[in-house]
Design an enzyme around this catalytic site. Structure first.
Site, mmCIF file in Angstrom:
data_model
loop_
_atom_site.group_PDB
_atom_site.id
_atom_site.type_symbol
_atom_site.label_atom_id
_atom_site.label_comp_id
_atom_site.label_asym_id
_atom_site.label_seq_id
_atom_site.Cartn_x
_atom_site.Cartn_y
_atom_site.Cartn_z
ATOM 1 N N HIS A 1 0.836 -1.205 0.000
ATOM 2 C CA HIS A 1 0.000 0.000 0.000
ATOM 3 C C HIS A 1 0.866 1.248 0.000
ATOM 4 C CE1 HIS A 1 0.596 -0.809 4.315
ATOM 5 N NE2 HIS A 1 0.397 0.475 4.522
ATOM 6 N N HIS B 1 1.417 3.803 2.028
ATOM 7 C CA HIS B 1 2.022 4.462 3.178
ATOM 8 C C HIS B 1 3.538 4.553 3.032
ATOM 9 C CE1 HIS B 1 -1.522 4.002 6.201
ATOM 10 N NE2 HIS B 1 -1.511 5.177 5.607
ATOM 11 N N ASP C 1 5.962 4.121 5.038
ATOM 12 C CA ASP C 1 6.783 3.042 5.582
ATOM 13 C C ASP C 1 6.663 1.754 4.770
ATOM 14 O OD1 ASP C 1 4.168 2.789 6.462
ATOM 15 O OD2 ASP C 1 4.715 1.716 8.278
ATOM 16 N N HIS C 2 5.893 1.799 3.682
ATOM 17 C CA HIS C 2 5.802 0.623 2.820
ATOM 18 C C HIS C 2 6.209 0.907 1.376
ATOM 19 C CE1 HIS C 2 3.699 -2.118 5.652
ATOM 20 N NE2 HIS C 2 3.416 -0.958 6.217
ATOM 21 N N HIS D 1 -7.235 -1.753 5.845
ATOM 22 C CA HIS D 1 -6.200 -0.766 6.158
ATOM 23 C C HIS D 1 -6.398 0.580 5.455
ATOM 24 C CE1 HIS D 1 -2.585 0.508 8.056
ATOM 25 N NE2 HIS D 1 -1.978 0.777 6.914
ATOM 26 N N ASP E 1 0.061 -4.310 5.972
ATOM 27 C CA ASP E 1 -0.813 -3.880 7.059
ATOM 28 C C ASP E 1 -2.224 -4.291 6.681
ATOM 29 O OD1 ASP E 1 1.441 -2.811 8.027
ATOM 30 O OD2 ASP E 1 0.881 -0.711 7.745
ATOM 31 N N HIS F 1 -5.139 -1.511 11.805
ATOM 32 C CA HIS F 1 -4.258 -2.674 11.910
ATOM 33 C C HIS F 1 -5.019 -3.732 12.693
ATOM 34 C CE1 HIS F 1 -0.462 -0.844 10.549
ATOM 35 N NE2 HIS F 1 -0.908 0.258 11.103
ATOM 36 N N HIS G 1 6.897 -6.101 11.362
ATOM 37 C CA HIS G 1 6.157 -4.863 11.553
ATOM 38 C C HIS G 1 5.564 -4.784 12.955
ATOM 39 C CE1 HIS G 1 3.360 -1.544 10.601
ATOM 40 N NE2 HIS G 1 4.189 -1.296 9.617
#
Lengths: 739, 697
Positions: free
Chosen positions: B88, B90, B92-93, B175, B196, B413, B435
């Site tokens: 996705h 975000h 951090d991804h 998510h 997530d 989450h 994670h």
């Protein structure tokens, strides 16, 4: 052994009748498409009615009447209760198409084949899939995997791949290999060697002009008419090819900053475009890309106005304009009315973008030369007043009392109906008029059919002089002359006499378009009045191919590339079917079938196969060579039964006998020429052969006696004894792998 | 295998050096977290199996900046990766993707869902703009992002794709919009990477799906460890209550939230709440994100990726067209006069608008800060959850923290109940936790171990760069098809044919069927060569007969000119007085035979026209000649050779006597060594004396 596969056409072979085929895979019955035509002729569905109950799954490939029109009717009358599989756009746009047809029909007739509720009920059963989604069927269909793939032609259009035990059955009708503005081309060509390919011969004899040239001509024609103060009518489908036309117009209008208004008029125009906006992931790469970069949705229309009422056009009565409107057949709907209005003036243009369905007004107008005049029926829905209203109220009372009695008689009526359709099928040219046994019975049927919509027709008794608005039936075994099929224009005209109650109706040319829509949807008792008139066709008529189907030549080359082991041809005129059959039998595969309606053909593959386990010991001795996505090797082994069922292959105990060497590779002379010239050898083509250096020739022999698709390539290298000979031979060998 | 070429060079290309050797290593699946191993942020999981390599996610760590925020890419060789899958949008991804695509030697293919791709572009451009780092520390710029867009391919939910034999497809993950869980199938071993995910349906998203197939390995997030979420209704009530009471007391509410994703859910809640409470209509709600407006088109377009609730609403009006929420560009445009609700990014209060507002409002008791989601370790938001007395402002001053801080999690989450339920349904034999903070993850592991104690489930919690290996022995199955399969063989019978491998499927077939079952085809090369020769054709025949066992003459009526066929391979036609033509079909042996014939013909020609064919000898004569030669050769080899009385040769070497049957080749001898030597010698002599026999094919 192979999976058993039978194909039985239920409609749509040797002609242009709707598509509907039964494919049985190991006893699991898949109905491929469930089409009807714009005339909603129940006689076409007879073969389906006989097998509908045994169908286990329905796979729908395109969101138009020819591919899914019969779903509501079949569900209601034939007990077709199997789950339906389709892509999201096919589901959504198909639903809108059905709504549009129903509303158009209801406006001018007491259409009672199915109701809005029936449509909803039928579409509730639809399981929506994504492209390339492998859907594993369960229970009876255990082991069968179905997957929709991009077909082009219409948004969401599907080529179905059905797999069982590693054998593929591919159903590809109405595909388009060309990339269009809003659609990607089909991925059919990526399927290689399916066990069975079912495809259509619809376009086998058609060849298209170059796309850009066609687009330009299209725009030129439209502009010519607009600049001469005329109106262009484009009879289109509800939610299919119209999308491409809209994009063409939008794009051109934007480029040239044109101000001529464009209208898209259908009962569901605005919701169609609203939904289409959310289908970007189903469209072409370029549309997706432009959205990702600029977030400009291609279907945020700037030039095309969406209208759902014809009255909105009144302000533009004398303004030159382009009107895209459903139905493409001109039989009913806004296009029918618009045509009647526009036909009498020479400055106007009716531009057909697809071939009209058989027996429709559009088809009549597409003949060359076009008819000078056509008879049409104008119908209106008007509210009941005075005595009629009173009679209606009384009728309502009566109906309430006779609730129980009715149900029994309905069944009877159904039987009569079935019987009469049987009868009429046998007599050629007989129009399929279902005369209701009595006025009461007819209203009973109607009230039963319509569920909560019943108020619309309940109690309305058609005058004895008027016939129930059913459409004429004619058999598909038509006669042909040099100009195509011999037709009698009168057959295609709705034969309704002017109602006795004309006096009650308002002026027919008055505006109550909106009113009639209201009548349709609210509960005011209403009835249909119609009159027949002859329209002088003075406007220009033009046909340009925007059907978005692969043309004959491409179809042939695609089939040859896919190279199925067995080929089944459907949907196409007898001539086209025969032509393609001959062609494919000669160039593609020996087993080409073109079955007749209800003729079951067995296309079970005669392929032998068994599974073995490859032992680690054997595999450690195997050296693979990579060829494209394949890796290949020669293998010698002996079998060993490890347990009850499994055979294991072990390395042979002693040196195995020498095998005939195998050369693997595909030599293209043109590529080889390139290769040789990089090696500094003079090469040129001479009479189909490659002349290398001074004396050596390399040629490919196409052995005509050999069926295409099998056997090896034959390559000949010849020349006098010299150094060059060995040098070139060495280069030639380097193009192959020796196993 | 004999060399194919006359020149002695091999036409066969060198065997592929990278061909996978069949060893135990081939069955080893190695998972290495390059990020998000015992931490939250910079998700990146490297997986290799059977020579195929997949990378899941490519994020950055929000608490670090510059190269330090990247996953440990130097642990791997990017060029070996076949497929990179992004779950996705975000940061951090997905945020190290432009770096990975543009600044490393990665050559594989990248996939994400349609909506992820559309938002990715906007989000990263914004990230580049707002991140306050020096130019050297910048990982990439706007142009890198635009270039990366061309390399990213899209995949729709449930669509199955195959790259290099790696099959993969994705499921809805909940998510955020477009979030996906990837299932990867390599040679029948399935790995599920959840990214997530949330199993709870909310206002606009569907809950994560339960995959149809049990994966062999499940790589699952553990953000919330063993915590349990309050029911959604209660959380929403707390959220709206806090806001309502704060503003009714004249306070201001700050909601630091990430610009996209969960923010849309909160806005839907707020808009709906305001709609139902007319008394609040004079209190403004601001949504301070330039992105939001631009992303609206994406949210409006991809409604098909959302749940039925929103799609039904969509039929009437656009639910993302908020009535009570106004956009806010920057703090300069903000007229801070009375109670208000402001949603601003970033969610961690590191910098930007949310931090500016926080600094402004934190010392006022009336005000409130609602932290609506998971906060990453090391950010200010994480610090204030513990309600310290004082905080350090951006300008370095220390200020008292009097503002109310509420932590109400809406981050979608999975909590413990969802995670354990999900795993219970799937029952994967291997579970890898990623994670999650080390502590949370440890607790989750403990609990899951006890939950799955009676099964064979193995749990792993690898740290960054710590590899986990699992072994999957897969039996290689092949399908024998076509002509070769007409009869199923019994034990001990030989099966020979082409073994064709595509992806991870094997087929065995006869060469003739290759074209039928694959896109490959076979070829026959016919060679025709003319050799100058002006002598008599009979001479050639005579010479050939001396060398080859089978030399057939075609009757003249069949071939117009005198024709010879050698070993049924090579045809020689006497085309004219000046040359002969040879024709054969390429294969190593025929090439050899033809070469020898060419050499022979050239030799005859050189010897000149004096050669005349000698009249043919009878069979007996030939035999006698042969025996004579054998005898004299044996004499030269062994010395004492005599004819025995039974026609056998008696060979005496030193004290040993051997008897050799010239016809059958049998040797009688007491000395083992001698017998073998004689047998060997005899077979060689035979080979030299007689014409070359026809090989048995």
């Amino acid at each position: 052994m192979g999976t058993s596969v039978q194909v039985t056409p239920l409609s749509g072979v040797y002609g242009e009748s709707p598509l509907c085929y039964l494919v049985a895979i190991d006893g699991f019955n898949l109905l491929m498409d469930c089409g009807w035509n714009d005339l909603f002729d129940p006689a076409l569905l007879l073969p389906l009615s006989r097998v509908a109950k045994s169908v286990d799954a329905v796979l729908v490939s395109h969101p138009d009447i020819l591919h899914l029109g019969a779903l509501p009717y079949a569900r209601k009358h034939f007990g077709l209760s199997a789950p339906v599989y389709a892509t999201e756009p096919v589901y959504r746009l198909g639903l809108l198409t059905m709504y549009d047809h129903y509303l158009s029909r209801r406006q001018i007739s007491d259409f009672d084949m199915f109701t809005l509720d029936d449509i909803d009920a039928a579409f509730q059963n639809v399981i929506r899939l994504k492209y390339s989604q492998n859907y594993h069927l369960s229970e009876k269909g255990e082991g069968i995997v179905i997957a929709p793939h991009v077909a082009g032609h219409l948004l969401g259009g599907t080529v179905w791949k059905i797999t069982k035990d590693g054998e593929d059955v591919v159903y590809a009708v109405d595909f388009n290999h060309r990339k269009e503005r809003h659609l990607n081309g089909t991925v059919l060509e990526s399927f290689v060697r399916p066990a069975v390919l079912i495809t259509d011969a619809y376009n086998a004899l058609n060849n298209q002009v170059y796309k850009r040239q066609r687009d330009q001509e299209f725009i030129d024609e439209i502009l010519r008419v607009l600049r001469a103060n005329g109106t262009v009518l484009l009879p289109v489908d509800t939610a299919g090819r119209v999308l491409e036309l809209i994009l063409i117009l939008e794009q051109y209008w934007a480029q040239q900053h044109l101000s001529f208004p464009i209208f898209f008029l259908s009962n569901v125009a605005s919701s169609t475009i609203e939904y289409v906006k959310s289908f970007l992931e189903w469209m072409s790469d370029s549309i997706a890309k432009s959205f990702e970069h600029t977030r400009d949705n291609a279907f945020l229309l700037k030039y095309v106005s969406l209208i759902i009422n014809k009255s909105d056009l009144e302000n533009y009565a004398n303004v030159p304009k382009v009107v895209l409107t459903s139905m493409a057949s001109l039989e009913v709907g806004f296009s029918h009315d618009m045509f009647v209005e526009l036909a009498t003036e020479t400055k106007n243009l009716v531009l057909f973008t697809e071939r009209g369905q058989f027996g429709t007004l559009a088809r009549m107008l597409q003949v060359d030369p076009p008819p000078k005049a056509v008879k049409v029926t104008m119908s209106k829905r008007v509210p009941l007043v005075g005595d009629e209203l009173k009679a209606y109220d009384e009728e309502q009372e009566k109906i309430k009392k006779e609730e129980a009695v009715k149900k029994a008689s309905i069944i009877k009526v159904e039987e009569v109906r079935a019987a009469s359709s049987h009868l009429s099928e046998s007599s050629k040219g007989d129009s399929m008029m279902i005369d209701p046994p009595s006025a009461v019975a007819s209203s009973e049927v109607a009230s039963h059919f319509h569920g909560k919509m019943d108020i619309l027709v309940d109690g309305f008794t058609p005058p004895s002089t008027s016939v129930t608005p059913m459409f004429p039936f004619f058999e598909n075994t038509a006669q042909w002359d040099d100009f195509g099929e011999v037709i009698n224009p009168d057959d295609y005209v709705i034969q309704e006499e002017e109602s006795n109650h004309m006096g009650n109706s308002k002026g027919l040319d008055a505006k109550p378009d909106e009113a009639s829509v209201h009548l349709l949807l609210d509960s005011t008792p209403s009835k249909v009045v119609s009159h027949e008139m002859t329209v002088q066709v003075k406007c220009a008529l033009l046909y340009m191919d925007f059907e978005g189907r692969s043309d004959g030549r491409s179809v042939k080359s695609i089939i040859a590339h896919v190279a199925p082991l067995k080929l089944v041809l459907v949907h196409g005129s007898a001539e086209a079917t025969e032509h393609l059959k001959m062609h494919c039998a000669k160039h593609v595969c020996p087993q080409v079938y073109a079955p007749q309606i209800e003729e079951a053909i067995d296309v079970t593959s005669d392929l032998c196969a068994y599974k073995v386990q490859l032992s680690e010991k054997l595999m450690s001795n195997v050296l693979f060579r990579k060829m494209g996505e394949y890796e290949i090797s020669w293998m010698d082994s002996v079998t060993e039964k490890t347990n009850e069922k499994m055979l294991t292959l072990l390395p042979p105990p002693s040196a195995s006998p020498v095998h005939n060497s195998v050369l693997v590779g595909d030599l293209k002379l043109a590529d080889f020429k390139q290769f040789l010239s990089t090696k500094g050898i003079q090469v040129e083509f001479a009479g189909g052969a490659l002349k290398c250096g001074e004396h050596i020739t390399v040629r490919k022999i196409s052995d005509s006696s050999q069926k295409a698709g099998t056997g090896a390539q034959q390559i000949v290298i010849e020349g006098p004894l010299c150094d060059d000979y060995y040098k070139i031979r060495e280069h030639l060998y380097s193009q192959f792998y020796l196993l | 295998m004999a060399s194919f070429m006359t020149g002695g060079q091999s036409m066969i290309p060198n065997p592929n050096p990278t061909a996978t050797p069949i060893t135990r290593e081939g069955d080893q699946l190695v998972l290495t977290p390059l990020g998000a191993g015992n931490e939250v942020g910079r998700s990146c999981m490297h997986m290799s199996f059977k020579g195929k390599t997949v990378l899941f996610d490519c994020g950055i760590h929000p608490a670090y900046s510059g190269v330090a925020a990247l996953p440990y890419f130097d642990e791997i060789d990017p060029s070996t990766i076949d497929v990179l899958l992004i779950t996705h949008f975000h940061l951090d991804h997905a945020a190290s993707l432009p770096y990975f695509l543009e600044k490393t030697n990665f050559r594989g293919r990248v996939f994400m869902t349609h909506s992820t791709k559309a938002i990715y572009r906007l989000l990263l451009s914004d990230y580049v703009k707002v991140s306050k780092v020096s130019v050297e520390d910048m990982l990439y710029d706007e142009n890198d992002i635009i270039r990366s867009m061309d390399k990213i391919e899209v995949i729709d939910f449930h669509q199955t794709l195959e790259v290099n034999g790696i099959r993969f497809w994705c499921y809805t993950a909940g998510h955020v919009l477009g979030a996906a869980m990837f299932m990867v199938d390599i040679a029948g071993v399935r790995v599920l990477y959840t990214g997530d995910y949330s199993r709870e349906e909310d206002r606009h998203l569907r809950a994560a799906e339960l995959p149809q197939f049990t994966p062999d390995i499940c790589i699952i997030e553990s953000t919330y460890g063993v915590q349990l979420h309050q029911p959604r209704v209660i959380r929403e009530k707390r959220f709206t209550d806090v806001i309502h009471s704060t503003i009714s007391q004249g306070g201001r509410v700050l909601i630091p939230a990430f610009a996209l994703g969960r923010a849309q859910e909160l806005l839907l809640i707020l808009d709906e709440y305001w709609e139902n409470h007319p008394e609040l209509h004079n209190i403004p709600i601001y949504y301070a994100s330039p992105l939001a407006k631009r992303c609206m088109a994406v949210y409006q377009t991809y409604i098909n990726a959302m749940n039925d609730r929103i799609r039904t609403q969509f039929a009437n009006s656009n639910p993302f067209d908020f009535k009570h929420i106004s956009p806010l560009k920057s703090i300069e445009n903000f007229d801070d006069v009375g109670p208000s609700v402001v949603m601003a990014s970033p969610s961690g209060l590191q910098s930007g608008l949310s931090r500016q507002l926080f600094d402004k409002w934190c010392s006022e008791k009336k005000n409130a800060c609602v932290i609506p989601g998971y906060v990453v370790e090391g950010t200010l938001a994480k610090t204030i959850i513990n309600e310290p007395k004082e905080v350090t402002l951006m300008n370095g001053l220390v200020a008292p923290l009097n503002m109310q801080v509420h932590y109400i999690s809406f981050s979608a989450h999975a909590d413990y109940a969802q995670t354990s339920g999900f795993l219970k349904e799937l029952m994967p034999p291997h579970i890898v936790l990623v994670h999650g903070e080390a502590n949370e993850m440890g607790r989750l592991k403990q609990k899951l171990v006890s939950q799955f104690s009676d099964t064979n489930t193995k749990l792993y919690t690898p740290k960054n760069c710590e590899s986990v290996s699992m072994y999957f022995t897969s039996e290689k199955m092949a399908k024998t098809i076509g002509r070769l399969a007409e009869k199923v063989p019994e034990t001990g019978e030989a099966v020979s044919g082409l073994l064709v491998k595509k992806g991870f499927t094997y087929q065995i077939m006869a060469p003739d069927d290759l074209r039928v079952f694959s896109q490959l085809c076979t070829a026959n090369i016919t060679q025709r060569i003319t050799v100058p020769y002006s002598g008599a054709f009979e001479v050639i025949k005579y010479r050939l007969k001396q060398i080859y066992e089978s030399v057939e003459s075609l009757p003249v009526e069949e071939a117009e000119v005198p024709t010879l066929i050698v070993h049924e391979r090579v045809t020689i036609r006497h085309e004219s007085d000046t040359y002969v033509m040879m024709q054969w079909s390429s294969d190593p042996i025929s090439d050899m035979v033809s070469d020898s014939i060419v050499a022979m013909i050239l030799n005859i020609d050189r010897e000149g026209p004096k050669m005349t064919p000698i009249e043919e000898k009878t069979h007996e004569e030939m035999e006698r000649m042969a025996q004579k030669v054998v005898h004299s050769l044996m004499v030269s080899l062994f010395g004492g050779v005599k004819y025995g009385e039974d026609g056998r040769l008696v060979i005496t070497v030193d004290a040993d006597v051997a008897r050799l049957d010239v016809k059958s080749g049998e040797v009688e001898c007491e000395n083992q060594g001698l017998r073998e030597r004689i047998t060997m010698a005899f077979s060689r002599v035979q080979g030299a004396v007689r014409p070359i026999p026809k090989p048995q094919c």
